[in-house]
Write an enzyme that holds these catalytic residues in place. Sequence first.
Site, PDB file in Angstrom:
ATOM      1  N   GLY A  86       0.650  -1.164  -0.017  1.00 53.03           N
ATOM      2  CA  GLY A  86       0.032   0.077   0.003  1.00 53.03           C
ATOM      3  C   GLY A  86       0.609   1.123   0.136  1.00 53.03           C
ATOM      4  N   GLU A 105       3.728   4.422   5.578  1.00 56.12           N
ATOM      5  CA  GLU A 105       2.517   3.837   5.481  1.00 56.12           C
ATOM      6  C   GLU A 105       1.524   4.386   4.639  1.00 56.12           C
ATOM      7  OE1 GLU A 105       1.324   1.166   5.710  1.00 56.12           O
ATOM      8  OE2 GLU A 105       1.349   0.030   7.498  1.00 56.12           O
ATOM      9  N   ASP A 147      -4.535   1.794  10.813  1.00 57.81           N
ATOM     10  CA  ASP A 147      -6.034   1.520  11.131  1.00 57.81           C
ATOM     11  C   ASP A 147      -5.967   0.945  12.724  1.00 57.81           C
ATOM     12  OD1 ASP A 147      -8.629   0.881  11.292  1.00 57.81           O
ATOM     13  OD2 ASP A 147      -8.527  -0.575   9.546  1.00 57.81           O
ATOM     14  N   LYS A 189      -6.378   6.634  10.702  1.00 57.73           N
ATOM     15  CA  LYS A 189      -7.752   6.335  11.149  1.00 57.73           C
ATOM     16  C   LYS A 189      -7.732   5.930  12.644  1.00 57.73           C
ATOM     17  CE  LYS A 189     -10.800   3.692   8.388  1.00 57.73           C
ATOM     18  NZ  LYS A 189     -11.122   2.444   7.794  1.00 57.73           N
ATOM     19  N   PHE A 236     -14.655   3.089   4.266  1.00 65.43           N
ATOM     20  CA  PHE A 236     -13.826   2.336   3.596  1.00 65.43           C
ATOM     21  C   PHE A 236     -13.377   2.952   2.308  1.00 65.43           C
ATOM     22  CE2 PHE A 236     -12.210  -1.114   0.993  1.00 65.43           C
ATOM     23  CZ  PHE A 236     -12.150  -2.170   1.954  1.00 65.43           C
ATOM     24  N   ASP A 270      -6.352  -0.414  -1.336  1.00 64.91           N
ATOM     25  CA  ASP A 270      -6.982  -1.362  -2.141  1.00 64.91           C
ATOM     26  C   ASP A 270      -8.292  -1.913  -1.444  1.00 64.91           C
ATOM     27  OD1 ASP A 270      -5.657  -3.320  -0.121  1.00 64.91           O
ATOM     28  OD2 ASP A 270      -6.425  -4.849  -1.429  1.00 64.91           O
TER      29      ASP A 270
END
Length: 180
Positions: free
Chosen positions: A43, A98, A102, A130, A152, A159
């Site tokens: 990511g 990053e 999360d 987040k 989301f 992704d």
Amino acid sequence: MNKDIESIIVTSEEIAEICKRLGQRITNDYKGKEIVLIGLLNGSVPFMASLMMEIDLPIQTEYMQASSYHGGTSSSMLVQIKKDLDYNISGKDVLIVEDIVDTGATLQAIIELLNNRGAKSVEIACLLDKPTGRKVQGINPKYIGTEVGNQFVVGFGLDYDERYRNLKYVGILKQEVYKK
Ligand code: PRP
């Protein structure tokens, strides 16, 4: 792909500004030092590429890959290292790059590993944070692009089912796409 996006929450222009702002801060904070940037695959690739070009210091770039299996409780979160460093980071100032933080489980495992290997310092740069998703304590990125809510999100590295990473922006995926 764009048709699957409900709304854009971070535009490509905003991402460019974020990278510039964070790059300047990192350049000031690490003046006179050589940092090792560690991008977490997959990511972080677009953010890593954009951020590193805004850092006006001698840097080294390395990559790791972890995969996490998040269970119902924090105690069931397991992180597996799928691709390790082949570089000795002992005594180095490390900056982990990053796309999103999360639960914090991935970073907790990576930071512990890097500290055990004798990194001189370990900080985190993330495009998105987040905070409402956090399940582990003590993961506080120093360099944050912007905060996101509990939606989301996909794009710019993020992704859904390995797709949408190549969007130039970060957007919210339409529910109908992942509830099919
Ligand atoms: C995603 C993301 C972070 C991690 C964040 O990676 O890129 O590395 O999850 O989640 P956490 O804070 O709850 O640990 P993923 O494992 O999906 O792999 P990817 O980077 O290949 O998408």
